[in-house]
Design an enzyme around this catalytic site. Sequence first.
Site, mmCIF file in Angstrom:
data_model
loop_
_atom_site.group_PDB
_atom_site.id
_atom_site.type_symbol
_atom_site.label_atom_id
_atom_site.label_comp_id
_atom_site.label_asym_id
_atom_site.label_seq_id
_atom_site.Cartn_x
_atom_site.Cartn_y
_atom_site.Cartn_z
ATOM 1 C CG ASN A 110 -2.850 4.541 -3.290
ATOM 2 O OD1 ASN A 110 -3.322 3.760 -2.459
ATOM 3 N ND2 ASN A 110 -1.546 4.611 -3.528
ATOM 4 C CG HIS A 112 2.851 6.285 -1.316
ATOM 5 N ND1 HIS A 112 3.088 4.936 -1.459
ATOM 6 C CD2 HIS A 112 4.066 6.869 -1.209
ATOM 7 C CE1 HIS A 112 4.392 4.723 -1.444
ATOM 8 N NE2 HIS A 112 5.006 5.865 -1.295
ATOM 9 C CB SER A 139 1.071 11.771 -1.154
ATOM 10 O OG SER A 139 2.362 12.231 -0.829
ATOM 11 C CG ASP A 148 3.185 4.153 -4.850
ATOM 12 O OD1 ASP A 148 1.974 3.976 -4.583
ATOM 13 O OD2 ASP A 148 4.085 3.404 -4.442
HETATM 14 C C1 GRF Z 1 -1.110 2.907 5.066
HETATM 15 O O1 GRF Z 1 0.123 3.274 5.587
HETATM 16 C C2 GRF Z 1 -1.274 3.450 3.678
HETATM 17 O O2 GRF Z 1 -0.628 4.668 3.493
HETATM 18 C C3 GRF Z 1 -0.635 2.383 2.829
HETATM 19 O O3 GRF Z 1 -0.955 1.168 3.459
HETATM 20 C C4 GRF Z 1 -1.214 1.395 4.839
HETATM 21 C C5 GRF Z 1 -2.581 0.881 5.121
HETATM 22 O O4 GRF Z 1 -2.896 0.968 6.475
HETATM 23 N N1 GRF Z 1 -1.090 2.475 1.467
HETATM 24 P P1 GRF Z 1 -4.387 0.763 6.946
HETATM 25 O O5 GRF Z 1 -4.814 -0.609 6.427
HETATM 26 O O6 GRF Z 1 -5.211 1.862 6.365
HETATM 27 O O7 GRF Z 1 -4.339 0.795 8.440
#
Ligand code: GRF
Length: 233
Positions: A110, A112, A139, A148
């Site tokens: 994932n 974050h 991260s 998370d």
């Molecule tokens: C990103 O900021 C990611 O870190 C979070 O959700 C957002 C997704 O953005 N988990 P995208 O759809 O990849 O543009």
Amino acid sequence: MNKTRVAVLISGRGSNMTALINAAKQASYPAEIGLVLSNRPDAVGLSHAQADGITTTTIDHAAYGRDRECFERSMQQVLDEHRIEIICLAGFMRLLTPWFVRRWEERMLNIHPALLPAFKGLDTHQRALSAGVKIHGASVHFVVAEMDSGPIVAQGAVAVREDDDAETLAARVLAVEHLIYPMALGLVAGGRVRVVGGRCVINGGSSPRDALIVPLADDGGRTTEDKQGRTET
Ligand code: GRF
């Protein structure tokens, strides 16, 4: 080269998904994007993936009501059909059950938008600004049952500027996300990441020597008088 087959799970715009797709176009990259799966039919990222020739599918969580596991069993079936070996969550806005998480232990990543373990959850950029931190970032971590959390594969940091708002800060963090997610997936798919005692050990990874210090006070933070040597004791 035998490439590791990856599914990217999205719910929205999919900019991290695009970064992963672009990285996987390189012949030497150890992973290929075998599937983009969305839980929302209107996810903008779906059309971007299709334009890149990637197979996409939607499993609308709304059709499953509150039965999360049933939704996940449908996902699992599609992932099996496409012989997926690693999952990358990229803005996938569904909580996953322990059943699904356990099934993909150390095979699900994932991203974050914060320097974990700080600022878990939502609104990370505004919360970072409100807390007054000087350094913020993103991260990539393995997914565990707790949200998370999980062993951290890679992090990237940016300086928080005094004139930042959540939007400007998010934009700089997002640019970092697009760098670290492809790199982290490459390391994992290439078999270079081992989880030891809840921490990731990276084979062949080095760390920069330089510290990221914020703010950068060119005069070392001294007063004008200090600089002239008058107030020194
Ligand atoms: C990103 O900021 C990611 O870190 C979070 O959700 C957002 C997704 O953005 N988990 P995208 O759809 O990849 O543009």
